[in-house]
Scaffold this motif. Structure first.
Motif, PDB file in Angstrom:
ATOM      1  N   TYR A  93       3.416   0.193   6.711  1.00  0.00           N
ATOM      2  CA  TYR A  93       4.344  -0.294   5.683  1.00  0.00           C
ATOM      3  C   TYR A  93       3.596  -0.664   4.401  1.00  0.00           C
ATOM      4  O   TYR A  93       4.085  -0.427   3.297  1.00  0.00           O
ATOM      5  N   LYS A  94       2.395  -1.221   4.540  1.00  0.00           N
ATOM      6  CA  LYS A  94       1.595  -1.568   3.357  1.00  0.00           C
ATOM      7  C   LYS A  94       1.104  -0.310   2.640  1.00  0.00           C
ATOM      8  O   LYS A  94       1.092  -0.269   1.408  1.00  0.00           O
ATOM      9  N   GLN A  95       0.706   0.690   3.413  1.00  0.00           N
ATOM     10  CA  GLN A  95       0.172   1.905   2.817  1.00  0.00           C
ATOM     11  C   GLN A  95       1.268   2.820   2.269  1.00  0.00           C
ATOM     12  O   GLN A  95       1.104   3.442   1.224  1.00  0.00           O
ATOM     13  N   VAL A  96       2.395   2.918   3.002  1.00  0.00           N
ATOM     14  CA  VAL A  96       3.506   3.780   2.593  1.00  0.00           C
ATOM     15  C   VAL A  96       4.793   2.942   2.663  1.00  0.00           C
ATOM     16  O   VAL A  96       5.510   2.979   3.656  1.00  0.00           O
ATOM     17  N   PRO A  97       5.095   2.174   1.615  1.00  0.00           N
ATOM     18  CA  PRO A  97       6.255   1.268   1.667  1.00  0.00           C
ATOM     19  C   PRO A  97       7.597   1.979   1.855  1.00  0.00           C
ATOM     20  O   PRO A  97       8.553   1.374   2.324  1.00  0.00           O
ATOM     21  N   LYS A  98       7.686   3.269   1.541  1.00  0.00           N
ATOM     22  CA  LYS A  98       8.952   3.989   1.683  1.00  0.00           C
ATOM     23  C   LYS A  98       9.101   4.644   3.061  1.00  0.00           C
ATOM     24  O   LYS A  98      10.074   5.352   3.284  1.00  0.00           O
ATOM     25  N   SER A  99       8.179   4.405   3.965  1.00  0.00           N
ATOM     26  CA  SER A  99       8.240   4.989   5.299  1.00  0.00           C
ATOM     27  C   SER A  99       9.426   4.400   6.063  1.00  0.00           C
ATOM     28  O   SER A  99       9.469   3.202   6.352  1.00  0.00           O
ATOM     29  N   GLU A 100      10.402   5.257   6.387  1.00  0.00           N
ATOM     30  CA  GLU A 100      11.591   4.786   7.106  1.00  0.00           C
ATOM     31  C   GLU A 100      11.230   4.288   8.499  1.00  0.00           C
ATOM     32  O   GLU A 100      11.789   3.308   8.967  1.00  0.00           O
ATOM     33  N   MET A 101      10.302   4.973   9.144  1.00  0.00           N
ATOM     34  CA  MET A 101       9.895   4.582  10.487  1.00  0.00           C
ATOM     35  C   MET A 101       9.356   3.150  10.492  1.00  0.00           C
ATOM     36  O   MET A 101       9.737   2.324  11.327  1.00  0.00           O
ATOM     37  N   ALA A 102       8.488   2.834   9.539  1.00  0.00           N
ATOM     38  CA  ALA A 102       7.921   1.486   9.453  1.00  0.00           C
ATOM     39  C   ALA A 102       8.991   0.470   9.050  1.00  0.00           C
ATOM     40  O   ALA A 102       9.048  -0.637   9.611  1.00  0.00           O
ATOM     41  N   GLN A 103       9.852   0.838   8.111  1.00  0.00           N
ATOM     42  CA  GLN A 103      10.909  -0.073   7.665  1.00  0.00           C
ATOM     43  C   GLN A 103      11.850  -0.410   8.820  1.00  0.00           C
ATOM     44  O   GLN A 103      12.185  -1.577   9.031  1.00  0.00           O
ATOM     45  N   PHE A 104      12.279   0.599   9.565  1.00  0.00           N
ATOM     46  CA  PHE A 104      13.222   0.363  10.665  1.00  0.00           C
ATOM     47  C   PHE A 104      12.596  -0.502  11.753  1.00  0.00           C
ATOM     48  O   PHE A 104      13.218  -1.430  12.264  1.00  0.00           O
ATOM     49  N   TRP A 105      11.341  -0.219  12.113  1.00  0.00           N
ATOM     50  CA  TRP A 105      10.702  -1.000  13.165  1.00  0.00           C
ATOM     51  C   TRP A 105      10.509  -2.447  12.739  1.00  0.00           C
ATOM     52  O   TRP A 105      10.755  -3.369  13.515  1.00  0.00           O
ATOM     53  N   MET A 106      10.082  -2.643  11.507  1.00  0.00           N
ATOM     54  CA  MET A 106       9.862  -4.011  11.018  1.00  0.00           C
ATOM     55  C   MET A 106      11.181  -4.760  10.887  1.00  0.00           C
ATOM     56  O   MET A 106      11.240  -5.958  11.156  1.00  0.00           O
ATOM     57  N   MET A 107      12.244  -4.075  10.494  1.00  0.00           N
ATOM     58  CA  MET A 107      13.562  -4.710  10.414  1.00  0.00           C
ATOM     59  C   MET A 107      14.019  -5.126  11.812  1.00  0.00           C
ATOM     60  O   MET A 107      14.478  -6.245  12.013  1.00  0.00           O
TER      61      MET A 107
END
Length: 130
Positions: A93-107
């Protein structure tokens, strides 16, 4: 003479067998009704900061508690700081803030701030409707 010696030994064995059987019988588990539920009513505790709410949900005729989280889209408890998936998704998420995979998991793990979690939740809902 050997028969005289054998008799007292048998008596001791009989005494030992009786005491062993009585010990074993006392150790046997007594049958209990496993389906019996205590009739105690649980008192509601005051909600502390960071504590999630719980709802009772019926599933297959049985009641179970379902956690209700404050953040939109959160599905599970927050992982510990050294949890490997947490480290992976936070760095992604820090490296690629627009990554949907990271956004969904963190949400879903409750690691995003409220306003960002709300945006990602709407994004995921729109994506799932298509």
């Amino acid at each position: 003479m050997s028969s005289e010696d054998a008799k007292p030994v048998k008596k001791e064995e009989d005494g030992d067998e009786k005491s062993l059987t009585s010990i074993l019988e006392s150790r046997k588990k007594k049958p209990t009704n496993a389906n019996a539920k205590p009739k105690e009513l649980k008192k509601k505790k005051k909600k502390k900061k960071g504590e999630e709410k719980k709802e009772e949900v019926q599933q297959n005729g049985k009641k179970r508690e379902k956690k209700v989280y404050d953040l939109p889209g959160q599905k599970r408890d927050r992982p510990e700081g050294r949890d490997p998936p947490r480290i992976f998704y936070e760095t992604l998420y820090k490296q690629v803030p627009k990554s949907e995979m990271a956004q969904f998991w963190m949400m879903e793990s409750g690691l995003l701030p409220f306003d960002k979690a709300k945006e990602v939740f709407e994004k995921k809902r729109k994506r799932n409707q298509q």
